[in-house]
Design an enzyme around this catalytic site. Structure first.
Site, PDB file in Angstrom:
ATOM      1  N   ARG A 177       0.930  -1.533   0.050  1.00 52.11           N
ATOM      2  CA  ARG A 177      -0.237  -0.090   0.480  1.00 52.11           C
ATOM      3  C   ARG A 177       1.232   1.495   0.156  1.00 52.11           C
ATOM      4  NH1 ARG A 177      -4.754   0.748   4.117  1.00 52.11           N
ATOM      5  NH2 ARG A 177      -5.350   2.162   2.517  1.00 52.11           N
ATOM      6  N   CYS A 235      -0.510   6.426   8.651  1.00 43.45           N
ATOM      7  CA  CYS A 235      -1.388   4.822   8.404  1.00 43.45           C
ATOM      8  C   CYS A 235      -2.645   4.687   7.608  1.00 43.45           C
ATOM      9  CB  CYS A 235      -2.028   3.719   9.431  1.00 43.45           C
ATOM     10  SG  CYS A 235      -3.255   4.229  10.330  1.00 43.45           S
TER      11      CYS A 235
END
Length: 280
Positions: A177, A235
């Site tokens: 990611r 995050c």
């Protein structure tokens, strides 16, 4: 043991002696956000279920991110509903390496609860120690805790951008990611330019327990964290960043949290995006 973590044995002893301790079950994961069915099937005796999506996060516009921090009044009402009084020890746990329990620790510590602990090793450590589980729901007597937010450091989207250039902004998502190879939920793939990938799952061992302070410090130092410079964590939506915040505290650093994280950044089309394995 630090004043952030607690062992299953120490928690069991507190419960057995009738100490003022409130246990919160914060089971949540991205692919299964409602942990209540698992909670009802088996939880630590006396534990109250907490919904991360509904009670540890607000619901705003996409530009706010997927899990904005809850407002003070809403959080205080939830804390009292969980049966928490001022002076209680609060222990939070989940069933996934403390990734969501750390969000509860951050929110409640920031709100002024004086003694919030994470069950180190999560529910797995409790059952591995041979300790019992109860089924069904727990509805506690309402508590009277009074909260006052602002005890822990956080940064805004603008401050996160500045910190990526002047200090260390850790992106603790999985590498694919961060690189932008995949993006299962947010509108753009990649990472904040200048941010450093340091997946928070590397902060625990194979049993889900946090690494020791020296090992954590070595890991963060190798990633580029310098005690003389500011460090912040991000995050996907501010949940697992709380886990890295805890790990940095255990390692002796003074981190800040970027609550909006990638889900906020990706919803601002004017913000640049970097891809690939390097900070950019």
């Amino acid at each position: 043991m630090s004043n952030i973590l607690i062992t299953p044995e120490a928690l069991a002893a507190l419960i057995a002696e009738g100490a003022p301790v409130r246990v919160l079950d914060v089971r949540w994961r991205l692919d299964r956000p409602d942990g209540r069915p698992d909670y009802l099937a088996g939880h630590i005796p006396g534990a109250v279920y907490v919904s991360l999506d509904d009670e540890l996060a607000a619901h705003g516009e996409p530009a706010d991110g997927r899990h904005p921090l809850p407002d003070a009044a809403t959080l205080q009402a939830a804390v009292r509903r969980w049966g928490i009084d001022d002076g209680d020890t609060v222990v939070v746990y989940d069933d996934l390496k403390s990734l969501s329990a750390a969000r509860a620790w951050w929110v409640l510590t920031d709100a002024g609860l004086a003694d919030v602990r994470i069950l180190d090793g999560a529910l797995r450590a409790w059952t591995a120690a041979g300790l019992p589980l109860d089924e069904g729901d727990v509805v506690p007597v309402a508590g009277s805790a009074t909260l006052s937010a602002g005890r822990l450091a956080q940064v805004s989207i603008d401050e996160a951008a500045e910190l990526a250039a002047s200090g260390a902004l850790l992106d603790v998502r999985v590498p694919e990611r961060y690189r932008g190879d995949v993006e299962p939920i947010d509108p753009r793939a990649g990472h904040i330019p200048g941010s450093i990938n340091a997946p928070t799952t590397g902060n625990v061992d194979e049993d889900g327990r946090f690494l020791g302070p020296e090992a954590l410090r070595a890991r963060f130092t190798a990633a580029g964290v310098d005690a003389a410079s500011p460090v912040a964590v991000s995050c996907g939506s501010g949940v697992t960043a709380s886990h890295a915040f805890v790990a940095l505290r255990l390692a002796g650093f003074a981190p800040t949290l970027y609550p909006g994280s990638w889900s906020q950044w990706a919803n601002h089309p004017d913000r640049p995006v970097a891809t690939g394995p390097n900070p950019g």
